[in-house]
Write a protein that holds these residues in place. Sequence first.
Motif, PDB file in Angstrom:
ATOM      1  N   HIS A 190      12.111   5.459 -11.392  1.00  0.00           N
ATOM      2  CA  HIS A 190      12.822   4.043 -11.339  1.00  0.00           C
ATOM      3  C   HIS A 190      12.527   3.466 -10.181  1.00  0.00           C
ATOM      4  O   HIS A 190      12.223   2.184  -9.862  1.00  0.00           O
ATOM      5  N   VAL A 191      12.794   4.278  -8.749  1.00  0.00           N
ATOM      6  CA  VAL A 191      12.617   3.567  -7.665  1.00  0.00           C
ATOM      7  C   VAL A 191      11.277   3.027  -7.384  1.00  0.00           C
ATOM      8  O   VAL A 191      10.804   1.954  -6.848  1.00  0.00           O
ATOM      9  N   LEU A 192      10.016   3.740  -7.750  1.00  0.00           N
ATOM     10  CA  LEU A 192       8.801   3.216  -7.664  1.00  0.00           C
ATOM     11  C   LEU A 192       8.463   2.290  -8.554  1.00  0.00           C
ATOM     12  O   LEU A 192       7.594   1.240  -7.977  1.00  0.00           O
ATOM     13  N   ASP A 193       9.029   2.246  -9.796  1.00  0.00           N
ATOM     14  CA  ASP A 193       8.759   0.859 -10.562  1.00  0.00           C
ATOM     15  C   ASP A 193       9.628  -0.265  -9.962  1.00  0.00           C
ATOM     16  O   ASP A 193       8.854  -1.403  -9.931  1.00  0.00           O
ATOM     17  N   VAL A 194      10.680  -0.265  -9.520  1.00  0.00           N
ATOM     18  CA  VAL A 194      11.163  -1.302  -8.768  1.00  0.00           C
ATOM     19  C   VAL A 194      10.362  -1.811  -7.419  1.00  0.00           C
ATOM     20  O   VAL A 194      10.136  -2.768  -7.332  1.00  0.00           O
ATOM     21  N   LEU A 195       9.798  -0.870  -6.607  1.00  0.00           N
ATOM     22  CA  LEU A 195       8.949  -0.947  -5.697  1.00  0.00           C
ATOM     23  C   LEU A 195       7.795  -2.047  -5.960  1.00  0.00           C
ATOM     24  O   LEU A 195       7.604  -2.775  -5.189  1.00  0.00           O
ATOM     25  N   THR A 196       7.119  -1.413  -7.033  1.00  0.00           N
ATOM     26  CA  THR A 196       5.911  -1.888  -7.409  1.00  0.00           C
ATOM     27  C   THR A 196       6.165  -3.297  -7.995  1.00  0.00           C
ATOM     28  O   THR A 196       5.055  -4.161  -8.059  1.00  0.00           O
ATOM     29  N   ASP A 197       7.163  -3.766  -8.345  1.00  0.00           N
ATOM     30  CA  ASP A 197       7.375  -5.063  -9.206  1.00  0.00           C
ATOM     31  C   ASP A 197       8.140  -5.851  -8.177  1.00  0.00           C
ATOM     32  O   ASP A 197       7.989  -7.080  -8.557  1.00  0.00           O
ATOM     33  N   LEU A 198       8.160  -5.727  -6.860  1.00  0.00           N
ATOM     34  CA  LEU A 198       8.903  -6.426  -6.071  1.00  0.00           C
ATOM     35  C   LEU A 198       8.099  -7.759  -5.473  1.00  0.00           C
ATOM     36  O   LEU A 198       8.433  -8.868  -5.283  1.00  0.00           O
ATOM     37  N   GLY A 199       6.658  -7.419  -5.499  1.00  0.00           N
ATOM     38  CA  GLY A 199       5.966  -8.480  -4.828  1.00  0.00           C
ATOM     39  C   GLY A 199       5.635  -8.421  -3.570  1.00  0.00           C
ATOM     40  O   GLY A 199       5.003  -9.266  -2.774  1.00  0.00           O
ATOM     41  N   ALA A 200       6.599  -7.644  -2.778  1.00  0.00           N
ATOM     42  CA  ALA A 200       6.445  -7.307  -1.455  1.00  0.00           C
ATOM     43  C   ALA A 200       5.278  -6.422  -0.879  1.00  0.00           C
ATOM     44  O   ALA A 200       4.419  -5.978  -1.694  1.00  0.00           O
ATOM     45  N   THR A 201       5.138  -6.485   0.412  1.00  0.00           N
ATOM     46  CA  THR A 201       4.087  -5.484   0.973  1.00  0.00           C
ATOM     47  C   THR A 201       4.574  -4.195   1.080  1.00  0.00           C
ATOM     48  O   THR A 201       5.764  -4.078   1.801  1.00  0.00           O
ATOM     49  N   VAL A 202       4.212  -3.014   0.418  1.00  0.00           N
ATOM     50  CA  VAL A 202       5.094  -1.879   0.525  1.00  0.00           C
ATOM     51  C   VAL A 202       4.283  -0.666   0.789  1.00  0.00           C
ATOM     52  O   VAL A 202       2.989  -0.719   0.469  1.00  0.00           O
ATOM     53  N   VAL A 203       4.588   0.194   1.759  1.00  0.00           N
ATOM     54  CA  VAL A 203       3.734   1.261   2.283  1.00  0.00           C
ATOM     55  C   VAL A 203       4.820   2.511   2.264  1.00  0.00           C
ATOM     56  O   VAL A 203       5.910   2.449   2.949  1.00  0.00           O
ATOM     57  N   LEU A 204       4.259   3.413   1.607  1.00  0.00           N
ATOM     58  CA  LEU A 204       5.105   4.737   1.312  1.00  0.00           C
ATOM     59  C   LEU A 204       4.517   6.071   1.897  1.00  0.00           C
ATOM     60  O   LEU A 204       3.239   5.989   1.773  1.00  0.00           O
ATOM     61  N   VAL A 205       5.304   6.674   2.549  1.00  0.00           N
ATOM     62  CA  VAL A 205       4.471   7.884   2.801  1.00  0.00           C
ATOM     63  C   VAL A 205       5.007   9.014   1.811  1.00  0.00           C
ATOM     64  O   VAL A 205       6.379   8.968   1.227  1.00  0.00           O
ATOM     65  N   LEU A 206       4.069   9.667   0.927  1.00  0.00           N
ATOM     66  CA  LEU A 206       4.551  10.193  -0.115  1.00  0.00           C
ATOM     67  C   LEU A 206       3.447  11.768  -0.164  1.00  0.00           C
ATOM     68  O   LEU A 206       2.630  11.902   0.112  1.00  0.00           O
ATOM     69  N   HIS A 207       4.375  12.510  -0.698  1.00  0.00           N
ATOM     70  CA  HIS A 207       3.634  14.076  -0.633  1.00  0.00           C
ATOM     71  C   HIS A 207       3.059  14.397  -2.035  1.00  0.00           C
ATOM     72  O   HIS A 207       2.028  15.373  -2.240  1.00  0.00           O
ATOM     73  N   ASP A 208       3.655  13.587  -3.052  1.00  0.00           N
ATOM     74  CA  ASP A 208       3.220  13.798  -4.512  1.00  0.00           C
ATOM     75  C   ASP A 208       1.940  12.906  -4.782  1.00  0.00           C
ATOM     76  O   ASP A 208       2.111  11.764  -4.588  1.00  0.00           O
ATOM     77  N   LEU A 209       0.783  13.437  -4.657  1.00  0.00           N
ATOM     78  CA  LEU A 209      -0.584  12.694  -4.975  1.00  0.00           C
ATOM     79  C   LEU A 209      -0.638  12.036  -6.112  1.00  0.00           C
ATOM     80  O   LEU A 209      -1.105  10.923  -6.265  1.00  0.00           O
ATOM     81  N   ASN A 210      -0.087  12.760  -7.106  1.00  0.00           N
ATOM     82  CA  ASN A 210      -0.087  12.233  -8.460  1.00  0.00           C
ATOM     83  C   ASN A 210       0.860  10.711  -8.532  1.00  0.00           C
ATOM     84  O   ASN A 210       0.740   9.757  -9.291  1.00  0.00           O
ATOM     85  N   LEU A 211       1.913  10.829  -7.786  1.00  0.00           N
ATOM     86  CA  LEU A 211       2.848   9.559  -8.049  1.00  0.00           C
ATOM     87  C   LEU A 211       2.040   8.484  -7.163  1.00  0.00           C
ATOM     88  O   LEU A 211       2.184   7.235  -7.419  1.00  0.00           O
TER      89      LEU A 211
END
Length: 265
Positions: A190-211
């Motif tokens: 849900h959180v990643l869906d929201v972030l990718t739909d914002l239209g903002a420039t988003v930078v995420l540090v992630l450990h899960d490569l599949n995410l």
Amino acid sequence: MSISTAPSPGTAVLPRLGAEGVSLRYRQHTALDITDLALLAGSVTAIVGPNGSGKTTLLRLIAGIARPSTGLIRLDGVDLTTLPGRERARRIAYVGQAEASDAPFTAREVLGLGRSAHRADWQPTDRSDAEVVESILTLMDLTHLGDRRLGSMSGGERQRVLLARALAQGAETILLDEPTNHLDVHHQQHVLDVLTDLGATVVLVLHDLNLAAAFCDRVVMMGAGRILAEGAPTDVLRPERVEEVYRVRTREVDLGERRHLILGR
């Protein structure tokens, strides 16, 4: 909900965030050495890499929290260090790994703090701020927690409130260090869906490569304080590269719409 807009046709496109010849040194130790990095407006980028590879350090630099020993971080072409703190807060939202989450505030009050960048010191929030707060609570599925204090929440609930505060800030650039930490599978999605739909420039540090592969336009892979690879997830997250960088056996499964990495035996 849209925060940034696309440039007009024919308009020269500057990176929303750029790093030029950036290094960070602690005495004789070089923690980070980045020749060049450009993050375009509206892009969703994952920073990945093993522990100690410099992911958090890079995020703190492009957030303006830390200053490089050499080089420049630019926001829309402007040296980040020249921007007043309040302007930077209006334009960049940042949530780190170890944010204090036991303050005696309710979720609604925490989101209200995110609106402070748009107010002069000690100026109270107004109706428009309250409307933004309520809309973000709804967007992030937090309405039922609005009047709960952070100290009474689970780790995952507190994490979602802190992420919601970043959205309430209304910044065009959102930088998040391990935003899916403490979240169950449903709320990760849900959180990643929201972030990718914002239209903002988003930078995420992630450990899960599949995410990273499923939700991000681009991936920056780091190791030993340097960028080892940068590009589309299908180009960067190749099994042979992942195996070399993470030192773990890696296989790839074709799921049709995307590929899935299987790490380990």
